[in-house]
Design a protein around this motif. Structure first.
Motif, PDB file in Angstrom:
ATOM      1  N   THR A 260      -6.138   8.822   1.081  1.00 15.25           N
ATOM      2  CA  THR A 260      -6.128  10.227   0.658  1.00 15.25           C
ATOM      3  C   THR A 260      -7.277  10.994   1.293  1.00 15.25           C
TER       4      THR A 260
ATOM      5  N   ALA B 295       2.081   1.826  -3.462  1.00 13.03           N
ATOM      6  CA  ALA B 295       1.006   2.338  -4.312  1.00 13.03           C
ATOM      7  C   ALA B 295       0.758   3.823  -4.056  1.00 13.03           C
ATOM      8  N   VAL B 296       0.758   4.215  -2.794  1.00 16.99           N
ATOM      9  CA  VAL B 296       0.573   5.631  -2.433  1.00 16.99           C
ATOM     10  C   VAL B 296       1.703   6.468  -3.029  1.00 16.99           C
TER      11      VAL B 296
ATOM     12  N   GLN C  68       1.364   9.424  -5.770  1.00 16.48           N
ATOM     13  CA  GLN C  68       1.845  10.757  -5.412  1.00 16.48           C
ATOM     14  C   GLN C  68       2.843  11.281  -6.445  1.00 16.48           C
TER      15      GLN C  68
ATOM     16  N   LEU D  95      -2.485  12.785  -5.843  1.00 17.93           N
ATOM     17  CA  LEU D  95      -3.348  12.075  -4.890  1.00 17.93           C
ATOM     18  C   LEU D  95      -4.778  12.589  -4.999  1.00 17.93           C
TER      19      LEU D  95
ATOM     20  N   LEU E 224       0.833  -1.204   0.000  1.00 16.69           N
ATOM     21  CA  LEU E 224       0.000   0.000   0.000  1.00 16.69           C
ATOM     22  C   LEU E 224       0.870   1.257   0.000  1.00 16.69           C
ATOM     23  N   GLU E 225       1.953   1.211   0.758  1.00 14.95           N
ATOM     24  CA  GLU E 225       2.887   2.345   0.801  1.00 14.95           C
ATOM     25  C   GLU E 225       3.474   2.611  -0.589  1.00 14.95           C
TER      26      GLU E 225
ATOM     27  N   LEU F 281      -0.357   3.304 -11.480  1.00 18.64           N
ATOM     28  CA  LEU F 281      -0.777   2.221 -10.594  1.00 18.64           C
ATOM     29  C   LEU F 281      -1.145   0.970 -11.386  1.00 18.64           C
TER      30      LEU F 281
ATOM     31  N   VAL G 193      -5.788   3.251  -1.680  1.00 18.53           N
ATOM     32  CA  VAL G 193      -4.991   4.496  -1.747  1.00 18.53           C
ATOM     33  C   VAL G 193      -5.917   5.701  -1.590  1.00 18.53           C
ATOM     34  N   ASN G 194      -7.028   5.697  -2.314  1.00 16.27           N
ATOM     35  CA  ASN G 194      -7.959   6.827  -2.256  1.00 16.27           C
ATOM     36  C   ASN G 194      -8.594   6.988  -0.883  1.00 16.27           C
TER      37      ASN G 194
END
Length: 198
Positions: free
Chosen positions: A66, A20-21, A25, A105, A17-18, A32, A62-63
């Protein structure tokens, strides 16, 4: 032994997840892809799929983060005492500032569309509701007689109006505003909406 495996599983999920973020960003939604995310996280494609059934699920995760970041920023921004109107203006500006500082983001929230009749996961829906509730609290303070259904409608209207101004301006559209005008006009918009809320 089971505890060690669970810790590894959680660590893998966190790192995926990190990654993907970070990709969202840095490069935006187009970056992605499962293979790209796996490579950045340092895992196999199969490891990513153990945590997320498809790329859409990962984008939603991810969203959701955000949305939580935006909400946390708004919460911090209105910690100081002030009138409901002042706080609504601060919320609008806080939303604008996030969009300016984290454009990829922010765009990811609105550029991603789930396929077909796929329903929005409950966690993601909850994050949306929490964000709208911040606006609703201030509108309710301006008009305590407003019923819950109308309060929900008015909160959505307020968010949609602010979001529209921010979006057109961020995209450089003809009707968008320059950065030095945008905050002032957001204040104007919020004041007009607040008058209607009373």
């Amino acid at each position: 032994m089971a505890g060690v495996q669970e810790a590894k599983r959680l660590e893998t999920g966190r790192r995926v997840l990190e990654a993907a973020v970070s990709l969202m960003q840095e490069e935006g939604l187009k970056a992605l892809q499962i293979r790209t995310i796996a490579a950045k996280a340092g895992y196999s494609v199969g490891s990513v799929y153990k945590h997320y059934p498809d790329v859409d699920a990962l984008i939603i995760a991810v969203n959701s983060l955000t949305l939580d970041q935006i909400r946390q920023r708004m919460v911090e921004a209105i910690r100081e005492p002030g009138s409901p109107l002042d706080r609504l203006k601060i919320l609008a500006r806080s939303y604008l500032h996030f969009a300016v500082e984290q454009p990829n983001l922010w765009r990811g929230l609105f550029d991603h569309h789930l396929p077909g009749n796929t329903s929005i996961p409950e966690e993601h829906r909850t994050q949306n509701v929490k964000l709208l509730d911040l606006i609703g609290q201030e509108i309710a303070a301006l008009n305590p007689q407003l019923g819950s259904e109308m309060l929900s409608v008015r909160s959505r209207t307020c968010f949609a109006a602010v979001h529209g101004m921010v979006t057109f301006s961020m995209e450089g559209r003809f009707i968008g505003l320059k950065s030095d005008q945008l905050e002032q006009e957001l204040d104007f918009l919020v004041e007009r909406l607040a008058l209607e809320a009373r």
